[in-house]
Scaffold this active site. Structure first.
Site, PDB file in Angstrom:
ATOM      1  N   SER A 195       4.200 -26.335 -13.168  1.00 22.46           N
ATOM      2  CA  SER A 195       5.311 -27.366 -12.997  1.00 22.46           C
ATOM      3  C   SER A 195       5.607 -27.986 -14.619  1.00 22.46           C
ATOM      4  CB  SER A 195       5.190 -28.620 -12.228  1.00 22.46           C
ATOM      5  OG  SER A 195       6.310 -29.484 -12.586  1.00 22.46           O
ATOM      6  N   TYR A 231      -0.591 -34.730  -9.302  1.00 23.41           N
ATOM      7  CA  TYR A 231       0.277 -33.454  -9.056  1.00 23.41           C
ATOM      8  C   TYR A 231       0.105 -33.118 -10.498  1.00 23.41           C
ATOM      9  CZ  TYR A 231       4.345 -30.681  -8.658  1.00 23.41           C
ATOM     10  OH  TYR A 231       5.309 -29.505  -8.596  1.00 23.41           O
TER      11      TYR A 231
HETATM   12  P1  NAD Z   1       8.250 -27.127  -0.371  1.00 28.80           P
HETATM   13  O1  NAD Z   1       7.430 -28.441  -0.140  1.00 28.80           O
HETATM   14  O2  NAD Z   1       9.439 -26.879  -0.254  1.00 28.80           O
HETATM   15  O3  NAD Z   1       7.014 -25.861   0.080  1.00 28.80           O
HETATM   16  C1  NAD Z   1       5.871 -25.967   0.063  1.00 28.80           C
HETATM   17  C2  NAD Z   1       5.315 -24.992   1.092  1.00 28.80           C
HETATM   18  O4  NAD Z   1       3.831 -25.143   0.908  1.00 28.80           O
HETATM   19  C3  NAD Z   1       5.387 -25.589   2.469  1.00 28.80           C
HETATM   20  O5  NAD Z   1       6.132 -24.362   3.465  1.00 28.80           O
HETATM   21  C4  NAD Z   1       4.212 -26.178   2.891  1.00 28.80           C
HETATM   22  O6  NAD Z   1       3.884 -25.869   4.557  1.00 28.80           O
HETATM   23  C5  NAD Z   1       3.242 -25.155   2.339  1.00 28.80           C
HETATM   24  N1  NAD Z   1       1.712 -25.840   2.044  1.00 28.80           N
HETATM   25  C6  NAD Z   1       1.584 -27.317   1.861  1.00 28.80           C
HETATM   26  N2  NAD Z   1       0.036 -27.335   1.779  1.00 28.80           N
HETATM   27  C7  NAD Z   1      -0.191 -25.926   2.236  1.00 28.80           C
HETATM   28  C8  NAD Z   1      -1.591 -25.575   2.488  1.00 28.80           C
HETATM   29  N3  NAD Z   1      -2.836 -26.365   2.340  1.00 28.80           N
HETATM   30  N4  NAD Z   1      -1.582 -24.169   2.974  1.00 28.80           N
HETATM   31  C9  NAD Z   1      -0.754 -23.485   2.974  1.00 28.80           C
HETATM   32  N5  NAD Z   1       0.288 -23.767   2.752  1.00 28.80           N
HETATM   33  C10 NAD Z   1       0.684 -25.194   2.494  1.00 28.80           C
HETATM   34  O7  NAD Z   1       7.862 -27.034  -1.959  1.00 28.80           O
HETATM   35  P2  NAD Z   1       8.651 -26.345  -3.261  1.00 28.80           P
HETATM   36  O8  NAD Z   1       9.703 -27.509  -3.638  1.00 28.80           O
HETATM   37  O9  NAD Z   1       9.219 -25.139  -2.748  1.00 28.80           O
HETATM   38  O10 NAD Z   1       7.234 -26.170  -4.206  1.00 28.80           O
HETATM   39  C11 NAD Z   1       6.936 -24.574  -4.420  1.00 28.80           C
HETATM   40  C12 NAD Z   1       5.887 -24.842  -5.796  1.00 28.80           C
HETATM   41  O11 NAD Z   1       6.842 -25.256  -6.747  1.00 28.80           O
HETATM   42  C13 NAD Z   1       4.860 -25.702  -5.699  1.00 28.80           C
HETATM   43  O12 NAD Z   1       3.896 -25.162  -6.388  1.00 28.80           O
HETATM   44  C14 NAD Z   1       5.494 -26.988  -6.413  1.00 28.80           C
HETATM   45  O13 NAD Z   1       4.476 -27.563  -6.747  1.00 28.80           O
HETATM   46  C15 NAD Z   1       6.157 -26.214  -7.462  1.00 28.80           C
HETATM   47  N6  NAD Z   1       7.351 -26.796  -8.053  1.00 28.80           N
HETATM   48  C16 NAD Z   1       8.269 -27.620  -7.475  1.00 28.80           C
HETATM   49  C17 NAD Z   1       9.330 -27.928  -8.129  1.00 28.80           C
HETATM   50  C18 NAD Z   1      10.502 -28.781  -7.500  1.00 28.80           C
HETATM   51  O14 NAD Z   1      11.296 -29.653  -7.882  1.00 28.80           O
HETATM   52  N7  NAD Z   1      10.759 -28.480  -6.043  1.00 28.80           N
HETATM   53  C19 NAD Z   1       9.166 -28.321  -9.507  1.00 28.80           C
HETATM   54  C20 NAD Z   1       8.433 -27.752 -10.200  1.00 28.80           C
HETATM   55  C21 NAD Z   1       6.951 -26.957  -9.466  1.00 28.80           C
HETATM   56  C1  4PL Z   2      10.924 -32.800 -13.669  1.00 27.48           C
HETATM   57  O1  4PL Z   2       7.226 -30.316  -9.871  1.00 27.48           O
HETATM   58  O2  4PL Z   2       8.738 -30.846 -12.729  1.00 27.48           O
HETATM   59  C2  4PL Z   2      10.427 -33.640 -10.215  1.00 27.48           C
HETATM   60  C3  4PL Z   2       8.994 -32.691  -8.394  1.00 27.48           C
HETATM   61  N1  4PL Z   2      10.862 -33.585 -11.517  1.00 27.48           N
HETATM   62  O3  4PL Z   2       7.859 -31.541  -8.450  1.00 27.48           O
HETATM   63  C4  4PL Z   2       7.989 -31.093  -9.752  1.00 27.48           C
HETATM   64  C5  4PL Z   2      10.125 -32.829 -12.164  1.00 27.48           C
HETATM   65  C6  4PL Z   2       9.533 -32.853  -9.738  1.00 27.48           C
HETATM   66  C7  4PL Z   2       9.294 -31.838 -11.921  1.00 27.48           C
HETATM   67  C8  4PL Z   2       8.847 -31.929 -10.554  1.00 27.48           C
END
Ligand code: NAD
Ligand code: 4PL
Length: 246
Positions: free
Chosen positions: A139, A152
């Site tokens: 992230s 996180y």
């Molecule tokens: P989300 O919450 O929409 O989906 C996450 C999925 O992971 C869910 O389906 C959940 O059931 C699954 N999960 C959680 N714990 C688990 C476990 N122990 N075993 C198996 N599955 C599990 O999340 P998202 O926003 O799509 O994020 C996806 C990835 O992107 C993550 O690594 C998150 O940290 C990263 N990320 C997200 C953002 C954002 O703003 N959404 C920004 C930067 C990075």
């Molecule tokens: C800039 O990884 O990178 C909110 C929530 N804002 O999960 C993230 C920023 C979120 C981020 C993220």
């Protein structure tokens, strides 16, 4: 080229959000995709939605026994070619509420899970003589030190560090290991949480204002796991419309 025809891929946490978009993009590029998620019903629904032979399975990414079995099944007596470590919890928690239990849960789910699946998948790739690839979802919060997610951010920093060291360890076998650092994305997990209130602030910081979508990340991931990125390993690619300019 960026075709993934004939490749076997596993995407963790792919029942929804960014993981589901990655699974869809890999499947559309020709890969046979296993959608692994602790939410097994959601994983199966996502697979049905995506088609292209995608399969949904129940697997808790923090459990070695479940992950090893899931990867053995996905390998079909060989090895998978592509592992995308995407599963994570995206908490929004004030610093004053961060206790040891929260810290350990986030490190376990967002960092140790990456070790568990990478350990097994790269061992299997080496045993099968397969020049596979691991792609970790970190992230840009690691660069920004984003508030209300200290554990996180620490876990994601660990993911970036592990990406670099694992790339070094397995490079001699032709296995590539890279990471992507998304900025704020309007995923299923972010919608309806306090994170969604941050778009205004985040867009102000972006070189290109706009609400990031799961597909914006999936496109870059598809390239990084393809042969087009064959000379890239140990890298961390920032995908956030220029919020962070490294
Ligand atoms: P989300 O919450 O929409 O989906 C996450 C999925 O992971 C869910 O389906 C959940 O059931 C699954 N999960 C959680 N714990 C688990 C476990 N122990 N075993 C198996 N599955 C599990 O999340 P998202 O926003 O799509 O994020 C996806 C990835 O992107 C993550 O690594 C998150 O940290 C990263 N990320 C997200 C953002 C954002 O703003 N959404 C920004 C930067 C990075
Ligand atoms: C800039 O990884 O990178 C909110 C929530 N804002 O999960 C993230 C920023 C979120 C981020 C993220």
């Amino acid at each position: 080229s960026t075709s993934l025809e004939g490749r076997k891929a596993v995407v963790t946490g792919a029942a929804q959000g960014i993981g589901k978009a990655i699974a869809k993009a890999l499947a559309e590029a020709g890969a046979k995709v296993v959608i692994s998620d602790i939410n097994g019903e959601g994983a199966k629904a996502a697979a049905a939605d995506i088609g292209h032979g995608a399969v949904g399975v129940t697997c808790d990414s923090t459990r070695v026994d479940q992950v090893d079995k899931m990867l053995e099944d996905a390998a079909e007596n060989g090895a998978i070619d592509i592992l995308v470590n995407n599963a994570s919890i995206v908490p929004y928690i004030a610093w004053d509420d961060v206790d040891l239990a929260h810290w350990q849960k986030i490190i376990d789910t967002n960092l140790t899970s990456v070790f568990i699946a990478s350990r097994k998948a790269t061992d299997m790739m080496r045993a099968a003589g397969r020049k596979g690839t691991v792609l970790n979802i970190a992230s840009n919060a690691f660069y920004a030190g984003t508030p209300n997610m200290s554990a996180y951010v620490a876990a994601k920093g660990g993911v970036v560090g592990f990406t670099r060291s694992l790339a070094t360890e397995v490079g001699k076998y032709g296995i590539r290991v890279n990471a992507v650092t998304p900025g704020l994305i309007e995923s299923d997990g972010v919608k309806g949480t306090p994170h969604a209130e941050s778009f205004g602030f985040v867009e102000m910081l972006q070189a290109m204002p706009g609400k990031g979508q799961p597909e914006d990340i999936a496109k870059v991931v598809t390239f990084l796991v393809s042969d087009g990125a064959g000379w890239m390993t140990g890298q961390c690619v920032n995908v956030d419309a220029g919020m962070i300019r490294l």
